[in-house]
Design an enzyme around this catalytic site. Structure first.
Site, short mmCIF file in Angstrom:
data_model
loop_
_atom_site.label_atom_id
_atom_site.label_comp_id
_atom_site.label_asym_id
_atom_site.label_seq_id
_atom_site.Cartn_x
_atom_site.Cartn_y
_atom_site.Cartn_z
N MET A 129 -16.76 38.42 -7.89
CA MET A 129 -15.56 37.58 -7.75
C MET A 129 -15.92 36.10 -7.58
SD MET A 129 -12.62 38.96 -5.26
CE MET A 129 -11.38 40.09 -5.85
N ARG A 140 0.56 34.96 -1.06
CA ARG A 140 0.30 33.88 -2.01
C ARG A 140 1.56 33.07 -2.38
NH1 ARG A 140 -4.84 33.77 -3.71
NH2 ARG A 140 -6.05 35.67 -3.89
N ASP A 186 -5.28 25.56 -3.24
CA ASP A 186 -3.82 25.50 -3.47
C ASP A 186 -3.07 25.40 -2.14
OD1 ASP A 186 -3.68 25.52 -6.14
OD2 ASP A 186 -3.29 27.67 -6.37
N GLU A 207 -16.99 36.08 -12.31
CA GLU A 207 -15.64 36.54 -12.69
C GLU A 207 -15.00 35.67 -13.77
OE1 GLU A 207 -11.79 37.86 -10.14
OE2 GLU A 207 -12.73 36.03 -9.46
N GLY A 226 -6.20 34.74 -0.64
CA GLY A 226 -7.09 35.90 -0.57
C GLY A 226 -7.82 35.97 0.76
N LYS A 260 -10.62 27.69 3.72
CA LYS A 260 -10.94 29.11 3.54
C LYS A 260 -11.11 29.44 2.06
CE LYS A 260 -8.43 31.48 1.70
NZ LYS A 260 -7.46 32.24 0.88
N THR A 261 -12.03 30.23 1.69
CA THR A 261 -12.11 30.96 0.42
C THR A 261 -13.53 31.45 0.19
OG1 THR A 261 -11.81 31.04 -1.95
CG2 THR A 261 -12.35 28.88 -1.11
N ILE A 262 -13.61 32.72 -0.19
CA ILE A 262 -14.95 33.27 -0.49
C ILE A 262 -15.51 32.59 -1.74
CG2 ILE A 262 -14.44 35.55 0.50
CD1 ILE A 262 -14.44 36.44 -2.62
N ASP A 263 -14.63 31.97 -2.55
CA ASP A 263 -15.07 31.42 -3.83
C ASP A 263 -16.02 30.22 -3.68
OD1 ASP A 263 -13.32 33.28 -4.74
OD2 ASP A 263 -11.77 31.88 -5.37
P1 FBP Z 1 -8.45 32.53 -2.69
O1 FBP Z 1 -8.70 31.45 -3.68
O2 FBP Z 1 -7.03 32.66 -2.31
O3 FBP Z 1 -9.34 32.42 -1.49
O4 FBP Z 1 -8.81 33.91 -3.41
C1 FBP Z 1 -10.08 34.40 -3.58
C2 FBP Z 1 -10.13 35.62 -4.49
O5 FBP Z 1 -10.83 36.64 -3.83
C3 FBP Z 1 -10.75 35.31 -5.85
O6 FBP Z 1 -12.16 35.37 -5.79
C4 FBP Z 1 -10.15 36.38 -6.72
O7 FBP Z 1 -10.13 36.00 -8.07
C5 FBP Z 1 -8.76 36.50 -6.17
O8 FBP Z 1 -8.83 36.10 -4.81
C6 FBP Z 1 -8.19 37.88 -6.26
O9 FBP Z 1 -6.87 37.84 -5.85
P2 FBP Z 1 -6.01 39.08 -5.37
O10 FBP Z 1 -6.40 39.35 -3.96
O11 FBP Z 1 -4.62 38.58 -5.46
O12 FBP Z 1 -6.34 40.24 -6.25
#
Ligand code: FBP
Length: 552
Positions: A250, A145, A176, A311, A81, A202-205
């Protein structure tokens, strides 16, 4: 390209590097740290990563550069993401690579890991890079992905690497993708390919972290963007005084994003999935807790409020996870077809009633029909319920309404309950990176090249001491295997990076827990406003409350 005034201005922004990387490439040397071991399952991880396990942590310090002079051809991918700052990782990597030797080459493989397999790439030059400095998005090369995990994929990547003479691959991704980076690094080392693999967190999560990796990039900007919007909604709620706003944010399973937004905006309610799991809360207990706040506020004439819902919340409710597991079973094999062929919802409901246990049926029965149907409509490629698509903000507001109706009938609740729903996710993933993310990402990329130059593989680019000004940041590397353990995935034991969930004994949660009872009843909203890119440092360079609290 049409440029906004902010974009033009951001091109000129010079990201801040950690002090130790500022003296020029010739003066960056390595200090060895401790040998590492994995977070759990040490024997198994060691056996699976014989060439890359147990390496030392390292720190870059001022001193003469002793790395071997060799032409570097580096491939980079963005994976998963979007997260604000990804472009700056590539810019930092490019600048360090070119500052070391003008003949070095950086190739960007397009569309995520699949770009490496399809050999779909672009060679970066100054003009290309300059058009993306300090901008949001992953559009410089795109993302994807696809998982890089099979021997067959690795052997194709090896051939692509040979074709271009790649000396290293940088994978910019989440847990991952960095798990895959560790496996690829091990494969490359075991097969003596000479290709190094470096990851960038990386990840906003915010769920890719440990004692070394203090934050994943993008979390800062994304949570600031959501907090701005939540603060605006709070002010609207406090002006109109007629709505409760249920806002889902999210963040996948972990509730870091929700918690950070709550610390920034002080809403009436913020649910934390990890706490729900720890207390084994049921849906009706959660609804009742929210209803308490609505009731107290409503009875005092405040028929408005804000509730933040992470989420992943429903995954943490034990009775709901059981229901999902049963639905997955119920629709396994050709049962999905049978179910879909039933003529109407009544017939489908009967089928469900027959297939679920009494306990799960009781949970299913209290769900609003919209959610009941969502559970049977949205399936992932394996035929499972896509929990992230469940509109939990609607589910919870409906359950709260049912509870309030009961309280109204009993005469305890005298207020009105009007609801608005929101979901904030994509709004924050490609924002212009905050100064923090612009600086952090540039540093991660620059540092990733220094790890390559010094011959490391299977390492995550590490920049720490992040709650301090950039001058005091510490740059170095951490073996990815340090974050790994064994988990069950698709019926098999796999080595994976352990996701960092919200710690209930951690300072951010404790601060929230100490204040939330007051926030639930009184109106304590705070309005963070928009991210500021220019102005005093105490306004523009501040990072998250989470990091500030974690670092004391
Ligand atoms: P990553 O773990 O790949 O950084 O993804 C973050 C995220 O924004 C999650 O918060 C969200 O659940 C998911 O991606 C949404 O995925 P997609 O872009 O495939 O709809």
């Amino acid at each position: 390209m049409n440029l906004s005034p902010l974009q033009k201005a951001r091109y000129e922004y010079v990201p801040k590097l950690p002090g130790m990387l500022r003296n020029g490439i010739a003066e960056i040397s390595v200090k060895n740290g401790e040998a590492t071991s994995s977070v759990a399952d040490q024997d198994k991880i060691k056996a699976l990563f014989p060439n890359t396990y147990g390496k030392n942590e390292i720190t870059f310090v001022k001193g003469s550069n002793t790395s071997a002079a060799k032409k570097q051809v580096v491939g980079v991918i963005l994976s998963g993401g979007q997260a604000p700052g990804g472009h700056n990782v590539i810019c930092g990597l490019y600048d360090a690579l070119k500052a070391t030797d003008k003949n070095n080459v950086l190739l960007g493989f397009k569309g995520g890991p699949s770009g490496l397999i399809d050999d779909d790439y672009v060679e970066f030059d100054d003009a290309f890079i300059d058009a993306y400095r300090n901008t949001g998005g992953f559009d410089i090369i795109g993302s994807g992905r696809t998982k890089l995990e099979t021997e067959e994929q690795f052997s194709i990547v090896t051939k692509v690497a040979e074709k271009h003479g790649l000396t290293a691959i940088v994978i910019i991704g989440g847990d991952d993708s960095n798990t895959n980076a560790a496996v690829l690094a091990e494969y490359m080392a075991a097969n003596n390919t000479g290709v190094q693999v470096i990851g960038c967190p990386k990840t906003i999560d915010g769920d890719l972290k440990n004692e070394d990796i203090e934050a994943s990039f993008g979390f800062d900007t994304a949570t600031k963007t959501y907090s701005e919007l939540i603060g605006n909604i709070e002010r609207d709620a406090n002006s109109a005084k007629k709505y409760w706003h249920f806002i889902k944010v999210m963040g996948r399973s972990a509730s870091h994003v929700a918690l950070e937004c709550a610390l920034e905006t002080q809403p009436n309610i913020c649910l934390i999935g990890e706490e729900v799991a720890d207390k084994k809360m049921s849906l009706s207990q959660i609804a009742s807790q929210i209803a308490d706040s609505v009731e107290k506020r409503g009875n005092a004439g405040n028929n408005f409020g804000v509730a933040i819902i992470p989420e992943g919340i429903v995954e943490f409710v034990p009775e709901f996870s059981k229901l999902i597991a049963e639905i997955n079973e119920l629709l396994a094999g050709d049962n999905t077809e049978k179910f879909n062929a039933l003529p109407d919802w009544d017939a489908k409901y009967e089928f469900i009633e027959k297939g679920l246990t009494k306990e799960s049926m009781a949970v299913f029965a209290i769900l609003p029909q919209l959610i009941q149907q969502q559970l049977f409509l949205e399936r992932d490629p394996h035929g499972n319920v896509q929990v992230s698509l469940i509109e939990s903000e609607k589910l919870l507001s409906a359950l709260v309404k049912d509870e309030l109706d009961k309280r109204k009938a009993a005469g305890t609740y005298k207020g009105k309950f009007g609801v608005q729903h929101h979901f904030f996710g994509y709004e924050g993933r490609c924002a212009f990176p905050s100064n923090f993310d612009a600086d952090y990402c540039y540093s991660l990329g620059y540092n990733a090249f220094m790890l390559i130059q010094y011959g490391y593989t299977g390492y995550l680019s590490k920049v720490s001491n992040l709650s301090k000004p950039a001058e005091e940041w510490v740059a170095g590397g951490m073996p990815i295997t340090k974050m790994m353990n064994i988990e069950r995935r698709n019926g098999e034991d796999k080595p994976v990076i352990r996701k960092a969930l919200v710690e209930l004994d951690g300072a951010p949660f404790k601060y929230f827990a100490a204040n939330r009872d007051k926030w639930a009843v009184e109106t304590c909203f705070t309005y963070p406003g928009a991210i500021q890119y220019y102005g005093p440092s105490e306004v523009c360079d501040l990072t998250t409350r989470t990091l500030a609290l974690e670092k004391g």
